[in-house]
Write a protein that holds these residues in place. Structure first.
Motif, PDB file in Angstrom:
ATOM      1  N   ALA A  83       0.831  -1.201   0.000  1.00 17.60           N
ATOM      2  CA  ALA A  83       0.000   0.000   0.000  1.00 17.60           C
ATOM      3  C   ALA A  83       0.868   1.254   0.000  1.00 17.60           C
ATOM      4  N   VAL A  84       2.010   1.180   0.730  1.00 15.01           N
ATOM      5  CA  VAL A  84       2.914   2.324   0.770  1.00 15.01           C
ATOM      6  C   VAL A  84       3.436   2.631  -0.624  1.00 15.01           C
ATOM      7  N   THR A  85       3.713   1.562  -1.402  1.00 17.94           N
ATOM      8  CA  THR A  85       4.221   1.736  -2.764  1.00 17.94           C
ATOM      9  C   THR A  85       3.273   2.599  -3.599  1.00 17.94           C
ATOM     10  N   LEU A  86       1.985   2.454  -3.373  1.00 18.12           N
ATOM     11  CA  LEU A  86       0.985   3.175  -4.171  1.00 18.12           C
ATOM     12  C   LEU A  86       1.082   4.678  -4.002  1.00 18.12           C
ATOM     13  N   THR A  87       1.630   5.119  -2.865  1.00 22.31           N
ATOM     14  CA  THR A  87       1.663   6.553  -2.612  1.00 22.31           C
ATOM     15  C   THR A  87       2.560   7.275  -3.610  1.00 22.31           C
ATOM     16  N   GLY A  88       3.487   6.513  -4.228  1.00 18.99           N
ATOM     17  CA  GLY A  88       4.362   7.127  -5.216  1.00 18.99           C
ATOM     18  C   GLY A  88       3.778   7.116  -6.616  1.00 18.99           C
ATOM     19  N   CYS A  89       2.560   6.598  -6.794  1.00 17.94           N
ATOM     20  CA  CYS A  89       1.956   6.470  -8.117  1.00 17.94           C
ATOM     21  C   CYS A  89       1.044   7.664  -8.402  1.00 17.94           C
ATOM     22  N   MET A 145      -0.785  -2.734 -12.795  1.00 14.08           N
ATOM     23  CA  MET A 145      -1.194  -3.390 -11.549  1.00 14.08           C
ATOM     24  C   MET A 145      -0.122  -3.205 -10.481  1.00 14.08           C
ATOM     25  N   TYR A 146      -0.566  -3.032  -9.257  1.00 11.85           N
ATOM     26  CA  TYR A 146       0.355  -2.906  -8.126  1.00 11.85           C
ATOM     27  C   TYR A 146      -0.038  -3.879  -7.015  1.00 11.85           C
ATOM     28  N   ALA A 147       0.979  -4.356  -6.303  1.00 15.90           N
ATOM     29  CA  ALA A 147       0.838  -5.207  -5.101  1.00 15.90           C
ATOM     30  C   ALA A 147       0.470  -6.652  -5.406  1.00 15.90           C
ATOM     31  N   VAL A 148       0.609  -7.094  -6.658  1.00 15.83           N
ATOM     32  CA  VAL A 148       0.324  -8.483  -7.005  1.00 15.83           C
ATOM     33  C   VAL A 148       1.631  -9.273  -6.979  1.00 15.83           C
ATOM     34  N   SER A 149       1.626 -10.430  -6.311  1.00 17.73           N
ATOM     35  CA  SER A 149       2.837 -11.255  -6.281  1.00 17.73           C
ATOM     36  C   SER A 149       2.472 -12.732  -6.371  1.00 17.73           C
ATOM     37  N   TRP A 153      -3.886 -14.175  -2.371  1.00 16.23           N
ATOM     38  CA  TRP A 153      -3.684 -14.094  -0.916  1.00 16.23           C
ATOM     39  C   TRP A 153      -3.824 -12.680  -0.363  1.00 16.23           C
ATOM     40  N   ASN A 154      -3.539 -11.649  -1.181  1.00  9.57           N
ATOM     41  CA  ASN A 154      -3.631 -10.261  -0.693  1.00  9.57           C
ATOM     42  C   ASN A 154      -4.408  -9.371  -1.656  1.00  9.57           C
ATOM     43  N   MET A 155      -5.419  -9.923  -2.305  1.00  3.00           N
ATOM     44  CA  MET A 155      -6.117  -9.173  -3.354  1.00  3.00           C
ATOM     45  C   MET A 155      -6.742  -7.867  -2.858  1.00  3.00           C
ATOM     46  N   ASP A 156      -6.974  -7.755  -1.564  1.00  4.90           N
ATOM     47  CA  ASP A 156      -7.542  -6.502  -1.053  1.00  4.90           C
ATOM     48  C   ASP A 156      -6.541  -5.345  -1.105  1.00  4.90           C
ATOM     49  N   ARG A 157      -5.262  -5.651  -1.386  1.00  2.56           N
ATOM     50  CA  ARG A 157      -4.242  -4.607  -1.529  1.00  2.56           C
ATOM     51  C   ARG A 157      -3.961  -4.284  -2.994  1.00  2.56           C
ATOM     52  N   TRP A 158      -4.583  -5.031  -3.909  1.00  4.42           N
ATOM     53  CA  TRP A 158      -4.329  -4.801  -5.337  1.00  4.42           C
ATOM     54  C   TRP A 158      -4.880  -3.457  -5.794  1.00  4.42           C
ATOM     55  N   ALA A 159      -4.162  -2.868  -6.762  1.00  2.00           N
ATOM     56  CA  ALA A 159      -4.653  -1.634  -7.376  1.00  2.00           C
ATOM     57  C   ALA A 159      -4.271  -1.628  -8.853  1.00  2.00           C
ATOM     58  N   LEU A 160      -5.218  -1.245  -9.692  1.00  2.00           N
ATOM     59  CA  LEU A 160      -4.985  -1.042 -11.122  1.00  2.00           C
ATOM     60  C   LEU A 160      -5.040   0.465 -11.356  1.00  2.00           C
ATOM     61  N   MET A 161      -3.867   1.054 -11.617  1.00  2.00           N
ATOM     62  CA  MET A 161      -3.810   2.511 -11.724  1.00  2.00           C
ATOM     63  C   MET A 161      -4.250   2.979 -13.104  1.00  2.00           C
TER      64      MET A 161
END
Length: 549
Positions: A17-23, A526-530, A540-548
């Motif tokens: 989620a922190v990574t998204l702040t730079g997008c 896409m962000y936060a997908v692994s 496992w963490n799809m609630d953190r996924w974001a498609l910018m």
């Protein structure tokens, strides 16, 4: 074994989620996520549910005391609750569910949900079609006051399960109140008093009430499919896709993307990628053929913890060990593994173990089965012809080629192989006598099938286990599997595996081929997908996924 640890809850999702702040830009309101197999059940713990893509889809819909992180490790989910060790010998654990934990229908999460999960998967109560008893079979009792949020779980003396964090994790606990409301009974009291007639009713509902079918009415979804996570089911589409939407009653960090459509893999996957109508694809490598990666997508290939294997039916032409050995002898495991771009897998009981332990598991005994030997295969049958039907969950280009390779090689041994593409559950087809061999991953899964724990996965060859699809029963092997579950000593594990290997290669209930490889294809936006080597996959963490956008 994979290194397992209870890490700080949500550390990885929060980092993402922190990574998204730079997008720049904003997150899209919807993501389309493609998974391996069908979404036939909300309950990932039945034999059919285990083999489906339920774990990939519902890890953040049915939460638990832990979830499986990107390395397969269990990460503690402190939003859900906490687990504390009261005693190590015998192992006694206290489970505390968060005070504000509530299902999407407004009903509270309680210790009754733990009791139902244990009862269904312990093997003590008849009628439950649970995929595995691993870990739950070793629980002596659960102290639960119905309606309360804490439970004390006591294990059988000398059965201190090393990987106890696997228990009561995401997707393992179903909403017990759904069954209680349908039957108008106290589920916990009924189970703990072992009322046979009522337990049979509970088991029947646990097996079937969470079946997913297109056309489910909205009020039926609200009533029977409540969520304990950031997402809840909104609808089931005609093509079997399940639409998840943000759960407004989730008490933890809110889902970043409000809507995720989880879609089973279909033959049109390349077209959907080309026209950008899918955002995340998490499937077995090669299952969709070459699957070209357009410029606006990125791709990661990684090893799963599940083993692609031939699982032999307990009845029919392969009921006898000599027939199974004949098929194994004419199967060119070297060619099949090479086509998959990986080494041959020899291990049945320690597929996700570190190298030294894995090498002890059957390498020597596997030698005669590494390359096809049609002459030896024919001799094992005494020259008699043998028709064999090999089935797999379709569409799957890689498995289709694998069956073709076996067909060609085994013809020289007088073994006539027929390929069967399944549009129903692989375990059901094998148990129902529609096929003689199921080509699938651990436990019959189309995806990884692995829990991330060798000890837990080994139960797919334990007598009486639901995903022991070959119905294999050997007291010596049962003893080894039971001992592996409570041993953290590498030397002892090597000894146990060396004891079981010659028995398993002689009886041949399954034939391991290679470690399933995974392909994770996603939009570059896409962000936060692994990737994830376990059956829970990227979801496992799809609630953190974001498609910018």
């Amino acid at each position: 074994m994979l290194k397992r640890a209870a890490a700080v809850a949500l550390a990885l999702p929060l980092a993402a989620a922190v990574t998204l702040t730079g997008c720049s830009g904003s997150a899209a309101s919807e993501i389309v996520y493609v998974v391996d197999g069908p979404l036939s059940s909300y309950n990932a713990n039945t034999t059919v549910g285990f083999a489906s893509a339920a774990a990939q889809a519902f890890a953040r819909t049915l939460t638990g005391f832990g979830y499986h992180g990107p390395d397969g490790q269990v990460v503690a989910d402190h939003d859900f609750g906490s687990v504390s060790v009261v005693s190590g010998s015998p192992l006694v654990l206290d489970y505390q569910i968060a005070d504000n934990a509530v299902y999407s229908d407004g009903k509270p999460l309680t210790c009754d949900d733990l009791v139902l999960a244990w009862a269904a998967q312990s093997g003590r109560f008849p009628g439950f079609d649970a995929a595995t008893q691993a870990g739950y079979v070793d629980i002596a009792n659960i102290e639960c006051i119905p309606g309360q949020k804490k439970a004390r779980v006591s294990f059988v003396p000398d059965r201190g399960i090393v990987d106890y964090t696997q228990l009561f994790a995401a997707t393992t606990m179903m909403p017990s109140h759904v069954i209680a409301d349908q039957l108008n009974i106290d589920v916990t009291a009924t189970l703990l008093s072992n009322n046979a007639a009522s337990v049979a009713q509970i088991a029947q509902l646990w097996n079937t009430t969470w079946d997913l079918k297109p056309g489910l009415k909205h009020d039926e979804i609200l009533k029977r499919f409540p969520s304990s996570g950031p997402y809840k089911i909104e609808s089931v589409l005609d093509d079997g896709a399940v639409v998840l939407v943000a759960n407004e009653r989730w008490w933890g960090p809110k889902a970043i993307t409000k809507r995720i459509t989880v879609s089973p893999q279909a033959p049109d996957i390349q077209d959907r990628v080309n026209n950008r109508s899918v955002d995340v694809v998490d499937v077995a490598a090669g299952s969709s053929g070459a699957l070209a990666t357009p410029d606006n997508y990125e791709r990661t290939d990684a090893a799963a913890a599940g083993i692609e294997q031939l699982i032999f039916a307990p009845q029919g032409p392969l009921a006898q060990p000599n027939a199974r050995r004949a098929v194994a002898l004419c199967t060119p495991r070297d060619v099949i593994a090479r086509d998959a771009g990986v080494p041959i897998a020899n291990s049945r009981l320690s597929p996700v173990a570190e190298d030294a332990v894995a090498q002890a598991d059957g390498a020597a005994e596997a030698g005669p089965f590494n390359r096809a030997d049609p002459v030896a295969a024919g001799a094992a049958l005494g020259g008699a012809p043998l028709p064999v039907r090999i089935g797999y969950q379709g569409p799957n280009a890689r498995l289709a080629v694998t069956v073709g390779t076996i067909t060609k090689s085994c013809a020289a041994a007088g073994i006539t192989v027929s390929s069967v593409t399944l549009d129903t559950s692989g375990p059901q087809a094998l148990k129902g006598g529609k096929i003689d061999v199921l080509l699938a991953s651990t436990g019959g899964a189309s995806g990884s099938g692995s829990s991330g724990s060798s000890s837990m996965d080994a139960y797919d060859l334990h007598s009486g286990n639901g995903n022991n699809l070959s119905a294999y029963a050997n007291p010596q092997v049962d003893g080894v599997i039971g001992a592996l579950a409570v041993s953290g000593d590498p030397a002892e594990r090597v000894r146990l595996l060396a004891e079981a290997a010659p028995v398993l290669w002689g009886d041949m209930p399954t034939l391991p081929l290679y470690r399933q490889q995974r392909t994770l294809l996603m939009s570059k936006k896409m962000y936060a997908v692994s990737a994830n080597p376990t059956r829970w996959g990227a979801g496992w963490n799809m609630d953190r996924w974001a498609l910018m956008q």
